[in-house]
Design a protein around this motif. Structure first.
Motif, PDB file in Angstrom:
ATOM      1  N   ILE A   1      -3.766  10.944  10.491  1.00 28.33           N
ATOM      2  CA  ILE A   1      -4.927  10.351   9.814  1.00 28.33           C
ATOM      3  C   ILE A   1      -4.634   8.921   9.372  1.00 28.33           C
ATOM      4  O   ILE A   1      -5.426   8.008   9.608  1.00 28.33           O
ATOM      5  N   VAL A   2      -3.471   8.727   8.756  1.00 30.47           N
ATOM      6  CA  VAL A   2      -3.151   7.375   8.288  1.00 30.47           C
ATOM      7  C   VAL A   2      -3.035   6.428   9.483  1.00 30.47           C
ATOM      8  O   VAL A   2      -3.493   5.285   9.439  1.00 30.47           O
TER       9      VAL A   2
ATOM     10  N   ASN B   1       0.782  -1.223   0.000  1.00 27.04           N
ATOM     11  CA  ASN B   1       0.000   0.000   0.000  1.00 27.04           C
ATOM     12  C   ASN B   1       0.819   1.281   0.000  1.00 27.04           C
ATOM     13  O   ASN B   1       0.318   2.337  -0.327  1.00 27.04           O
ATOM     14  N   ILE B   2       2.074   1.182   0.402  1.00 26.17           N
ATOM     15  CA  ILE B   2       2.755   2.412   0.780  1.00 26.17           C
ATOM     16  C   ILE B   2       3.023   3.323  -0.417  1.00 26.17           C
ATOM     17  O   ILE B   2       2.968   4.546  -0.292  1.00 26.17           O
ATOM     18  N   VAL B   3       3.233   2.725  -1.584  1.00 25.45           N
ATOM     19  CA  VAL B   3       3.492   3.554  -2.757  1.00 25.45           C
ATOM     20  C   VAL B   3       2.249   4.347  -3.174  1.00 25.45           C
ATOM     21  O   VAL B   3       2.306   5.577  -3.300  1.00 25.45           O
ATOM     22  N   PRO B   4       1.081   3.657  -3.357  1.00 25.05           N
ATOM     23  CA  PRO B   4      -0.118   4.429  -3.686  1.00 25.05           C
ATOM     24  C   PRO B   4      -0.531   5.400  -2.573  1.00 25.05           C
ATOM     25  O   PRO B   4      -1.056   6.469  -2.859  1.00 25.05           O
ATOM     26  N   LEU B   5      -0.270   5.024  -1.332  1.00 23.80           N
ATOM     27  CA  LEU B   5      -0.610   5.892  -0.216  1.00 23.80           C
ATOM     28  C   LEU B   5       0.132   7.219  -0.343  1.00 23.80           C
ATOM     29  O   LEU B   5      -0.430   8.289  -0.108  1.00 23.80           O
ATOM     30  N   PHE B   6       1.379   7.109  -0.746  1.00 23.03           N
ATOM     31  CA  PHE B   6       2.193   8.307  -0.938  1.00 23.03           C
ATOM     32  C   PHE B   6       1.567   9.229  -1.973  1.00 23.03           C
ATOM     33  O   PHE B   6       1.406  10.430  -1.747  1.00 23.03           O
ATOM     34  N   SER B   7       1.153   8.651  -3.125  1.00 18.14           N
ATOM     35  CA  SER B   7       0.609   9.521  -4.172  1.00 18.14           C
ATOM     36  C   SER B   7      -0.777  10.020  -3.790  1.00 18.14           C
ATOM     37  O   SER B   7      -1.167  11.129  -4.149  1.00 18.14           O
ATOM     38  N   LEU B   8      -1.503   9.219  -3.003  1.00 18.36           N
ATOM     39  CA  LEU B   8      -2.810   9.675  -2.524  1.00 18.36           C
ATOM     40  C   LEU B   8      -2.639  10.903  -1.625  1.00 18.36           C
ATOM     41  O   LEU B   8      -3.328  11.918  -1.787  1.00 18.36           O
ATOM     42  N   LEU B   9      -1.700  10.811  -0.700  1.00 18.56           N
ATOM     43  CA  LEU B   9      -1.463  11.929   0.213  1.00 18.56           C
ATOM     44  C   LEU B   9      -0.973  13.154  -0.555  1.00 18.56           C
ATOM     45  O   LEU B   9      -1.274  14.289  -0.193  1.00 18.56           O
ATOM     46  N   LYS B  10      -0.240  12.886  -1.627  1.00 21.97           N
ATOM     47  CA  LYS B  10       0.232  13.998  -2.441  1.00 21.97           C
ATOM     48  C   LYS B  10      -0.948  14.718  -3.075  1.00 21.97           C
ATOM     49  O   LYS B  10      -1.023  15.944  -3.062  1.00 21.97           O
TER      50      LYS B  10
ATOM     51  N   MET C   1      -3.973  14.789  -1.976  1.00 23.67           N
ATOM     52  CA  MET C   1      -4.750  15.475  -0.944  1.00 23.67           C
ATOM     53  C   MET C   1      -3.957  16.623  -0.353  1.00 23.67           C
ATOM     54  O   MET C   1      -4.380  17.251   0.601  1.00 23.67           O
TER      55      MET C   1
ATOM     56  N   LEU D   1       9.147   8.792   7.348  1.00 23.51           N
ATOM     57  CA  LEU D   1      10.331   8.926   6.504  1.00 23.51           C
ATOM     58  C   LEU D   1       9.935   9.327   5.085  1.00 23.51           C
ATOM     59  O   LEU D   1      10.615  10.108   4.424  1.00 23.51           O
ATOM     60  N   ILE D   2       8.797   8.798   4.636  1.00 21.86           N
ATOM     61  CA  ILE D   2       8.364   9.085   3.276  1.00 21.86           C
ATOM     62  C   ILE D   2       7.645  10.425   3.195  1.00 21.86           C
ATOM     63  O   ILE D   2       7.795  11.183   2.252  1.00 21.86           O
TER      64      ILE D   2
END
Lengths: 329, 315
Positions: free
Chosen positions: A196-197, A174-183, A185, A267-268
């Motif tokens: 939130i996460v 999940n961590i890769v898509p999570l990064f772009s999702l947060l980006k 938002m 870290l991300i």
């Protein structure tokens, strides 16, 4: 856990002391890093190299050396333990005189000041994230668990399995898509993203545990409250929360620990130094400095202090909760 | 169990749904959506930005020919074996504490076990990194101090490993061939406080009379462990085994911190999770990273399935 009164477990014939020795050996090795962290935090690199294992004795030594051409140089250093109690003449012929004096400044308390300055802001950020995160995780989880535990509503079965599936799903992909999702938002580089996460990630486990607990509460309590015209929120506030204090306490500690220890996500997500949490902060320090290990160790120790406080106050709760949870689950 | 509820009552209680909505919303946004997005994007050439290009199964084809990825699976299987071995001290510890006769000592030991948990796990990691430091590190100091170093050096000369030398400090994290041993040593003596407490809880249910009966039959301490204690904690052992295997398979924090984002010298510490991280956040190949994540995901799902089918954890 009820510990029933018992005179012994195991054998009459067997002696107990070999067990104690083995256990102590394990425990001493286990505590060794903690000891090193504490003791090194009062040293600078030179005195650490001179004497890595034991704390420095409270003496400093002025060593006067005479070089071949007759010039004298005086050097101050910390004493070895062998020098602390005896005043034997130095064996090295080039050393002319050794003066020992009682000196508390060999303990580098400055390390701690430095460590605090280094890591204090990170701790403040982490406390904010962990406390806020734990609070919202538990509040939402209690609401959710109440929904599942109180009545069998239409669709609650479907929703329940939707939650349970997540327990089996590994989070790693999940961590890769999570990064772009947060980006998208525009939550990147904010502490709120971490909160939130974290709250979202904590829902499944906490709802799972709390639902079982709330279902075991006596039904009469809810019915009586309902008779008195209590709304669901009233019932949560006046029945569920007072009755499940210990489990909420244990879950809070677990959630807090989890958030305190987390570093991959931060870290991300985090880029600005002012926003660093402990995790990223320590990694950043690890790469940044020419290591004065004493300062680093002091910083590490300071990073543990909030957890020390929690454990001092909640250890019983923690030890008991963990064992009880294990028996149940 | 929750009350069954009639349809009319459920209609009147519709407000209850508001209680679950926040959790549901969060879970959908931050768990389900990323998962779906990972599957979707694994078919794309995507650098994390707006532009992406559908390339079908190319990412997966590339992954199957990716030596680093398969090497990382090999590494992670070795690590899993290591970790299985590392479960043993916790079990021994739990049994030993349980057999201690005095309750007061038992409680003291439990508390002592929990004490190391006050150190954040990240800090523990950094302390271990300090232990591994070639010049200042504690590990090399101990080896020098106890003379094990000269033993290692002579072993090295006999077998020609080329790892340990008389006058040079041992580069635990910088020599490719020492990285796996370092990862093995890491965390010595491998006692997990949580694990021990859980095992102890299981052991607590052993009744006094069982021990007495065993005593009458002349059962020795080891047989007692095998026939009385082990069967009682076997559920907990299985459970932690399953969690451990899955955790090791998807974990990469340890490797990232100890060895860096490229898996240390010679990439010997590369694990699949770290490779995914590396591809996404170092190389910027988000699409490929998603594909790697998918492959890892399939492995874990397979393991979970096998576990549910064969290693049933009885409740």
């Amino acid at each position: 856990m009820s510990t029933a009164p018992k005179e012994f477990v195991g054998s009459h014939k067997q002696k107990d002391w070999p067990k104690h020795i083995v256990i102590w050996a394990f425990i001493i090795i286990e505590l060794f890093p903690l000891y090193m962290m504490f003791q090194v935090s009062f040293k600078d690199n030179a005195s650490f190299l001179r004497n890595p294992w034991l704390p420095t004795p409270p003496f400093s030594v002025v060593e006067t050396r005479q070089a071949a051409d007759g010039t004298e140089t005086a050097k101050t250093r910390v004493a070895d333990w062998s020098e602390a109690f005896s005043s034997a003449k130095p064996s090295d012929p080039s050393v002319k005189s050794v003066e020992k004096s009682f000196d508390l400044s060999v303990y580098k308390v400055k390390n701690w000041n430095f460590g605090l300055k280094l890591i204090g802001p990170y701790i403040a950020n982490t406390v904010f994230v962990a406390v806020t995160g734990t609070f919202f995780t538990l509040v939402l989880a209690i609401l959710g668990a109440y929904f599942f535990a109180r009545y069998k509503m239409p669709f609650s079965g479907v929703l329940w399995s939707a939650f349970l599936v997540l327990m089996l799903m590994p989070g790693v992909a999940n961590i890769v898509p999570l990064f772009s999702l947060l980006k998208e938002m525009s939550l990147l580089n904010t502490l709120w993203a971490l909160i939130i996460v974290g709250v979202a990630g904590g829902q499944v486990f906490n709802i799972f545990v709390l639902r079982n607990f709330i279902e075991d509460l006596p039904k009469d309590l809810f019915e009586a409250a309902e008779m008195d015209g209590a709304s669901h929120l009233d019932q949560i506030r006046n029945v569920v929360i007072p009755m499940s204090g210990s489990i909420i306490g244990t879950l809070s500690i677990l959630a807090f620990l989890g958030k305190w220890n987390d570093f991959l996500l931060s870290l991300i997500i985090l880029r600005d130094k002012e926003l660093f949490t402990l995790g990223v902060g320590l990694i950043y320090l690890d790469g940044e400095y020419v290591k004065q290990w004493g300062q680093m160790m002091a910083a590490y120790f300071i990073a543990s202090i909030p957890l020390i406080i929690i454990f001092l106050f909640c250890m019983r709760l923690f030890v008991r909760g963990l064992s009880a949870g294990a028996v149940k689950g | 169990m929750a009350f069954p509820i009639s349809r009319q009552k459920a209609l009147r209680e519709w407000k209850l749904y508001f209680l679950i909505i926040p959790s549901l919303l969060l879970v959908c946004t931050f768990s389900y959506f990323p998962a779906a997005s990972a599957i979707y994007h694994s078919f794309f050439d995507w650098a994390g930005g707006e532009t992406k290009q559908l390339i079908g199964l190319d990412n997966f084809k590339r992954a199957f020919g990716d030596d680093v990825l398969w090497g990382s699976f090999k590494t992670v299987s070795i690590l899993i074996v290591f970790n299985l071995f590392k479960m043993i001290p916790s079990i021994i510890m739990a049994v030993l504490i349980h057999r201690v006769k005095s309750d007061r000592w038992q409680y003291l030991y439990r508390v002592m076990l929990v004490v190391p948990m006050i150190v954040p796990s990240l800090v523990t990691l950094f302390i271990w990194k300090f232990f591994f430091d070639p010049n200042m590190g504690v590990l090399n100091n101990i080896l020098d101090f106890t003379g094990i170093k000269s033993l290692l050096v002579s072993l090295d000369q006999t077998f020609g490993w080329g790892l340990f030398f008389e006058n040079a400090p041992i580069g635990w994290l910088s020599q490719p061939d020492l990285i796996l041993p370092s990862l093995f040593i890491w965390g010595f003596p491998w006692i997990g406080a949580v694990g021990v407490l859980i095992y102890l809880a299981g052991l607590q249910s052993i009744g006094q009379e069982i021990y007495e009966a065993a005593e009458l039959d002349g059962v020795g301490p080891f047989k007692k462990f095998l026939y009385i204690e082990l069967p009682l904690i076997v559920t907990q052992v299985r459970l932690s085994l399953v969690l451990l295997v899955i955790g090791t398979l998807q974990g990469y924090g340890l490797q990232l911190l100890l060895l860096g984002e490229s898996g240390g010298a010679g990439g010997r510490g590369m694990v699949p999770g770290l490779w995914m991280y590396n591809k996404a956040f170092v190389a910027g190949e988000f699409g490929y990273a998603c594909a790697v994540g998918m492959i890892l995901f399939v492995f874990i799902l397979l393991l979970t399935f096998l576990n549910n089918k064969y290693v049933r954890v009885d409740k």
